[in-house]
Design an enzyme around this catalytic site. Structure first.
Site, PDB file in Angstrom:
ATOM      1  CG  ASP A   2      -2.180  -1.181   1.174  1.00 29.64           C
ATOM      2  OD1 ASP A   2      -2.370  -1.860   0.155  1.00 29.64           O
ATOM      3  OD2 ASP A   2      -2.390  -1.518   2.233  1.00 29.64           O
ATOM      4  CG  HIS A  24      -2.461  -2.335  -7.219  1.00 29.10           C
ATOM      5  ND1 HIS A  24      -1.376  -2.312  -6.162  1.00 29.10           N
ATOM      6  CD2 HIS A  24      -1.988  -3.425  -7.898  1.00 29.10           C
ATOM      7  CE1 HIS A  24      -0.541  -3.515  -6.058  1.00 29.10           C
ATOM      8  NE2 HIS A  24      -1.113  -4.049  -7.365  1.00 29.10           N
TER       9      HIS A  24
END
Ligand code: GDP
Ligand code: IMO
Ligand code: MG
Length: 493
Positions: free
Chosen positions: A24, A53
């Site tokens: 992340d 994503h």
């Protein structure tokens, strides 16, 4: 911007983007950035829909799970490589959603050798996670890779051989049920309850019995929809490399979550460092020209269980908190309070730190240079800094340069770890790491908005001092700096 990117990548033909932390960090943003500015093809090689994503282009936001982030660019080919774990239903949904928004997806290819995920693997993941406490995404990733390594997995190509597919699935169900009943002592009703979990949906039950015939027919039907996109992607990618195309390898997860180099057992089940990514794309390492490792800075995050030495406050604070409940807090009040609990909330809210896949709150902490140096050994020294803008209002920032071991005397890596021992090497043992307390260098914050800055020289002096300190401590070379989620908020150094 294009000129400075050209001088950064020079004549590189194969570039990889990986994460040097616990995921992340903005891989999605940079994958799309390179697809838009440079790449002819984007290839993913590890993980599956445990990944989330985010790509932000002006006021539009996209979240990619299985499809590589180059898919918004019609000219870019997107390849789901041999090292991935693919849930065909999730893939179909992601493709349908993008098609509804007008993207053709003509240029997508899926490896026939990728292993795939059925409700059986999701079931097993949910069940095992209840006992292990790892805090997986419960998407069936671990069980799918476990079957692959045990040589009893099911590959995308198997989907098109009806008999073989049915036979494999029936055997796998038998095995999973045997473990559920005999190891975890679950009743048929408890097993059925897991099949009703939101990640499976309860559709595959006939009373309390698992309806394997239904699973087989649903998955074969889904597979027919993407059959023409399945190919030998290793030949495809290598042909593209030989014909001089610009190839971007899109990493998933992060090196500290790698099955090889992460905080075992609190890891995912693939090697998400550059080594695993190359293998998962089917590319010879000598073909790789450049690797950019992303670093969230000067704070970082982790989602799910596992040790996190520089964590600010602790996980118990997150219980029951989500995007809705966070609305009760005012950022300026949290900032003024300045205590660890308030700072944790501040970073999570300001940084929008909720998992892009599961929506779980991400745990924030300070940048850990011991861990970063470990990841740099795998991924190389070139890094991209993301999310510094989140910390632009802080008076001070901390960077961890070593740990002090605070646990009981224990033997590890050929040494005795005693209470008070200074630790400079990253221990991948979750047990050791959970007893490591961080030692910080504290630096002045820059207290200036940076989201509109376009060159390194224009960044505030205090920020540049902190960035240069990071380079000095770790031997990293900062190549790009992201100052906001959007594509254009990117500085090439
Ligand atoms: P990935 O899994 O590595 O692709 O990252 P995620 O998309 O899960 O999480 C990164 C988050 O940070 C997303 O919400 C991005 O839109 C956002 N983001 C990326 N770069 C920046 C940045 O420089 N500043 C800010 N504020 N947000 C960023
Ligand atoms: P992206 O690509 C952050 C974490 C899970 C859990 C552990 C194992 O968006 O950066 P798994 O379902 O893979 O067996 O879970 O790994 N995890 C991630 N954390 N970002 C990710 O992906 C992750 N994928 C898995 O939270 O702790
Ligand atoms: Mg993510």
């Amino acid at each position: 911007m294009k000129n400075s990117l050209d001088s950064l990548v020079k004549d590189a033909k194969v570039i990889a983007i990986v994460c040097n932390q616990w995921g992340d960090t903005g891989k999605g943003k940079f994958s799309e950035y390179f697809a838009n500015n440079w790449a002819d093809v984007v290839v993913s090689g590890t993980g599956g829909n445990n990944a989330g994503h985010t790509v932000k282009i002006e006021d539009q936001e996209f979240i990619f799970h299985l499809i590589p982030c180059g898919a918004l660019n019609e000219k870019t080919a997107n390849i789901i490589g041999n090292g991935t774990a693919v849930d065909p239903i999730v893939l179909m949904k992601e493709m349908d959603d993008l098609k509804k928004q007008g993207y053709s997806l003509n240029n997508i290819f899926i490896s026939g050798d990728a292993h795939f995920i059925t409700p059986l693997e999701i079931f097993f993941d949910i069940m095992e996670d209840k006992f292990s406490g790892i805090g997986t995404t419960c998407r069936g990733i671990g069980p799918s890779y476990a079957m692959k390594i045990s040589r009893i997995g099911v590959r995308i190509n198997d989907l098109f051989n009806e008999e073989l597919f049915a036979e494999k699935l029936e055997k796998n169900l038998e095995k999973y049920l045997c473990i559920a009943r005999n190891v975890y002592k679950l009743s048929d009703e408890q097993i059925a309850d897991i099949f009703r979990h939101k990640n499976i949906g309860g559709d595959y039950l006939n009373g309390n019995k698992v309806d394997i015939k239904k699973i087989i027919s649903v998955y074969q039907e889904a597979a027919l929809k993407f059959k023409e996109k399945v190919t030998n992607t290793v030949y495809l990618i290598n042909k593209m490399i030989y014909s001089g195309k610009n190839v971007l390898l899109e990493g998933a997860q992060g090196t500290l979550l790698s099955i090889e180099f992460g905080t075992y057992p609190y890891v995912t089940s693939s090697d998400c460092s550059i080594t695993g990514l190359l293998q998962g794309c089917g590319i010879n390492p000598s073909k790789l020209d450049l690797t950019f490792g992303i670093v969230k800075w000067p704070y970082m995050t982790r989602v799910g269980g596992g040790p996190f030495p520089t964590e600010i406050s602790n996980e118990s604070l997150d219980k029951g908190e989500n995007k809705e409940t966070e609305k009760r807090f005012k950022l300026d009040e949290l900032l003024k309070a300045g205590d660890p609990v308030s700072l944790r909330r501040y970073l999570r809210i300001k940084g929008n730190e909720s998992g892009a896949t599961t929506g779980r709150p991400r745990r924030p902490g300070w940048i850990d240079l011991v861990a970063l140096k470990w990841s740099l050994m795998q991924n190389g020294k070139d890094i991209i800094i993301t999310k510094p803008d989140v910390c632009s209002e802080l008076d001070e920032i901390n960077m961890c340069f070593s740990y002090t071991y605070c646990g009981q005397d224990t033997y590890y890596d050929g040494q005795t770890f005693e209470k008070g021992k200074m630790v400079h090497q990253f221990p991948t043992s979750a047990n050791i790491l959970s007893h490591c307390r961080p030692n910080y260098i504290t630096l002045k914050g820059w207290k200036q908005a940076i989201s509109k800055i376009e060159t390194y020289e224009d960044l505030p002096k205090e920020m540049r001092i902190a960035l240069e300190k990071t380079e000095l401590e770790t031997v990293a070379s900062i190549r790009m700096i992201s100052v906001g989620p959007e594509r254009r908020q990117t500085i090439v150094k």
